[in-house]
Structure formats: structure tokens, C-alpha cells
Design an enzyme around this catalytic site. Structure first.
Site, PDB file in Angstrom:
ATOM      1  N   GLY A  22       0.793  -1.232   0.167  1.00  0.00           N
ATOM      2  CA  GLY A  22       0.089  -0.052  -0.203  1.00  0.00           C
ATOM      3  C   GLY A  22       0.766   1.355   0.029  1.00  0.00           C
ATOM      4  N   GLY A  24       4.060   1.511  -1.295  1.00  0.00           N
ATOM      5  CA  GLY A  24       5.221   1.679  -2.391  1.00  0.00           C
ATOM      6  C   GLY A  24       5.431   0.415  -3.036  1.00  0.00           C
ATOM      7  CG  ASP A 139       0.818  -2.924   8.020  1.00  0.00           C
ATOM      8  OD1 ASP A 139      -0.050  -3.451   8.470  1.00  0.00           O
ATOM      9  OD2 ASP A 139       1.217  -2.766   6.858  1.00  0.00           O
TER      10      ASP A 139
END
Length: 441
Positions: A22, A24, A139
Site C-alpha cells: 500500500g 510503495g 502494520d
């Protein structure tokens, strides 16, 4: 558009694209100045059409690189540099020939609990080091756990991590992270913290043993976030010796989760087949079975009232003599009166809802010799039934229920303990005082 063969910042030659997320695109590249392989992450930030927006993006990327470069750990991907190419920021990182845990699970399916514990221990050690530096990953998920051929695990993509005192690279007002692995507080719009990383690691390890995230992987992200924020989790069924650890990592209340350093210790114990000593929670660990809850459509106020009423009912149904019933955060508790001094069992209702409840039974070695197997037996009250059991083997004889030790928790040393849990259904009113009998098996 960046292409293979391009030279980045006069020294990094792009060889091949190896991933996209999301934030890169990641390239395999060669540092021609130092003659070494690197990974180049081209950040796909919205720089707009103006110079000011591009400068702001570069400042954010530099901040990100500064944050990630603080961390030097054998189980974290290292960040070497931040450069600019074609108006876009690029992170220069350690190149690690590996597969992500997500790719391994997609190819092999769920992994054995001991292997998952080993992976989790390594990931937790890197995350604990990050937390000590004031860095929150934000994340943690199977796609960001890289596995090498020699069984080394490394945490990747601190690209949306944030250091305490630094502005987030994703900007204010956005939830950073992958929905299926977010903690309840972040899914509800709260701030990410080290405790939310603990939950996300737990969700990652749950997916590695169970084959799916703990709240499912709904195509509708809003519905999924709502379930996670409400604490709707399916109890683990295949986690074996990891079951209790996952319960604690996935506690809805952040204060009830262990620290990342504590998580590393208990995961190491499971990996090395040692007794697991969990730090005590501040309140009962609550795990709502997602399938059961999703069948009901109720407003939050009505659900809360129903849960409270069910908690009172279940407390009456299974509390032992002289024990408090389950009201609010107080669980119902029954302790066995075993005729055999070799073991004892403690029965705690950890959660309840209309028509059902979740309970945990702790078996403790009470004799001078270690147990090499155990069985806990009790009579089900009228209208009750046991639907799911984890960490033990269930058998029934009419209204009599027996749970025997699983292969991984048969041995209990004197004074040590093992545990199992189950989901029960209660369809009738009445009072009951189940007498647990624990016997060596």
C-alpha cells in the site's frame, strides 16, 4: 514510472521488482558504489503537482527513514539511506532473500504450533527492541514477516511505523495498517501503541496456526473493522500449546496483554517446550466467538444489557458454593474437590452472552509426582451443552463430560499447571453447582 535498469541517486541499479504494498514498490537493486545487494522501496506518496507538496513528502520520508534507521536488530530489516528519484522518496534497505509468512501460508497452509512460536519469538524480539526505541510498527502482519531458508525471521516494512514525537507518514485522520490484523482500539479509531503491536503479532501468529485471521478476512473492510472493534474473535482450535498465549496476546483490553518483551519470553517457552508462565491479566480475557455474535443484529445498548443479564444467569448456573457469580468483570469460579490428590482443577467463566458462555479450566499438579496425563469430569446442568473444546480431548456419557489432556499438555509437574477451554451453550434457567473431578489419566 521507474523501470528495471534505472540508476537511483547515481548508485543504486534496479534489477527486478520484488513486491508492492500500500505504501510503495520494492525493488531488488545493487549498490554500485559498495558492490552489495540492497532493496529499494519507492514510496508512493501523493506529492500533488506542486513543489511544496513534493518537499513535504520528502520530509516525511526522511523522518520515516530516520525512525527506521534507529533500529539495529538481527530480526529486523535494516534501513540504510533515504534518497530522491524523479521527485519521489526512496528507502534503501537491507536485501534479504526470503519468503513472507503470508506466501508460506498460502503455499503450505497452517504451520505447527512450535514452528509458529519460534517465528513469533524472533519477531517479538525485534518489536520489543523497536518499542524500547519509542517506535511502533503499526502494520504487523504475515506479509511483513520474512522467512529465510535457514529459518531466520525478520520484521520488515517499518514504513508506516511512527516514533513517539514524530508525525505519522500517512497523515492525520487515517488508520494505518491492514484491517484484519488491527487491534480493537485502533480499529475503533484509537491511537496505535506498543500494545496494539502485541495484538497484531498475536493475530499474525493466530493466522499462522488457524489459517485465517482471528476475526476473519471480510471483503468489506468497514464490517471487518466493526467486528474487530467489538472484540469478535473465533477461539483458536489448532494452536495446541500456543492457545493460552494467543488468548492473552489477543485480549481486547490493551492493559491485559503482555508487553512485547513478555510475549517474546512466553513464545520462547512454547518454542523450547518449557512451562509457560503468563503474567497475570488485570481483568478476565474476553474472546467472543465471531460466528455466534454475527448471527445477531442488535444495537450496542441492548447487547450490553443482554450480556450483563446472561453473565448473572451463567454465574448462578455454574458458581460453586460460596463463590461470587459472574457479574460485570467478575468471573464465576469453581474449584474441584478431587478425591485423588494428584491434581486439582479450577473452572472460570471468562465470558458470556445470550445463550452461551466461554470457560477456562486450569489443571494443577497437586501431588508429589508429576502428571503424565489428566482428565477432568463434571456433570452438565440441565439445558447445557459443550460445543467446542481447545487444548483437550472431549468425550461425553449422557450429561457427564470428560476432557482429557492433549498430546502437548499431558505432563504437569507438581505445582505447575495446564489449561483447556471450551464454548458452552445454556438454554434453560436453574441453579447448578458443577463438581469438577480431576484425576491422573
Amino acid at each position: 514510472m521507474t523501470d528495471e535498469g534505472e540508476l537511483i541517486a547515481g548508485r543504486y541499479r534496479l534489477l527486478s521488482r520484488i513486491g508492492r504494498g500500500g505504501m510503495g514498490v520494492v525493488w531488488h537493486a545493487r549498490d554500485e558504489r559498495l558492490d552489495r545487494e540492497v532493496a529499494v522501496k519507492e514510496l508512493l506518496l501523493d506529492t500533488g503537482d506542486g513543489t511544496e507538496a513534493a518537499e513535504q513528502a520528502m520530509r516525511r520520508a526522511t523522518r520515516e527513514g530516520r525512525v527506521a534507521a534507529r533500529l539495529r536488530h538481527p530480526h529486523a530489516i535494516m534501513v540504510h539511506d533515504v534518497v530522491e528519484h524523479a521527485g519521489k522518496p526512496c528507502l534503501i534497505m537491507e536485501f534479504l532473500p526470503s519468503q513472507s509468512l503470508a506466501a508460506v501460508l498460502a503455499g503450505q497452509g497452517p504451520l505447527p504450533a512450535g514452528e509458529v512460536a519460534r517465528i513469533g519469538e524472533q519477531a517479538a524480539s525485534a518489536l520489543a527492541a523497536a518499542h524500547a526505541e519509542g517506535i511502533v510498527h503499526r502494520d504487523v502482519k504475515p506479509g511483513n514477516v520474512l522467512l529465510t531458508d535457514d529459518s531466520t525471521a525478520k520484521i520488515a516494512d517499518f514504513g508506516i511505523s511512527r516514533a513517539v514525537g514524530e508525525a505519522t507518514v500517512t497523515g492525520a485522520g487515517l488508520i494505518a495498517g491492514t484491517p484484519a490484523y488491527l487491534s480493537p482500539e485502533v480499529a475503533a479509531g484509537g491511537e496505535a501503541s506498543p500494545a496494539s503491536d502485541v495484538f497484531s503479532l498475536g493475530a499474525t501468529l493466530y493466522a499462522a496456526t488457524e489459517g485465517a485471521p482471528p476475526s476473519g478476512d471480510d471483503e468489506n473492510p468497514i464490517a471487518l473493522l466493526r467486528r474487530i472493534a467489538d472484540g469478535e474473535l473465533v477461539p483458536p482450535r489448532q494452536a495446541g500449546p500456543l492457545t493460552e498465549v494467543l488468548h492473552r496476546l489477543l485480549a481486547r483490553n490493551p492493559a491485559d496483554r503482555p508487553t512485547m518483551a513478555q510475549a517474546r519470553e512466553v513464545l520462547a517457552a512454547v518454542s523450547e517446550d518449557r512451562p509457560v508462565e503468563m503474567p497475570p491479566p488485570r481483568s478476565p480475557t474476553l474472546l467472543l466467538p465471531a460466528r455466534r455474535v454475527r448471527r445477531r443484529t442488535v444495537v450496542a445498548g441492548a447487547l450490553a444489557t443482554a450480556l450483563l443479564a446472561a453473565g448473572v444467569l451463567i454465574g448462578v448456573l455454574i458458581s460453586g458454593p460460596g463463590e461470587p457469580s459472574a457479574q460485570g468483570d467478575r468471573p464465576a469460579v469453581t474449584t474441584s474437590a478431587s478425591a485423588d490428590p494428584g491434581c486439582s482443577a479450577r473452572y472460570v467463566v471468562t465470558n458470556s452472552w445470550p445463550g452461551g458462555y466461554q470457560a477456562e479450566v486450569t489443571v494443577r499438579g497437586a501431588g508429589a509426582e508429576q502428571l503424565t496425563g489428566w482428565a477432568v469430569t463434571w456433570e452438565l446442568p440441565a439445558g447445557h451443552r459443550v460445543e467446542q473444546v481447545w487444548n483437550g480431548a472431549l468425550s461425553r456419557d449422557g450429561s457427564t463430560v470428560t476432557v482429557r489432556s492433549a498430546d502437548w499438555n499431558t505432563v504437569v509437574r507438581p505445582g505447575d499447571s495446564a489449561s483447556f477451554g471450551f464454548i458452552g451453550a445454556a438454554e434453560s434457567d436453574g441453579s447448578a453447582e458443577p463438581g469438577l473431578v480431576c484425576e491422573p489419566d
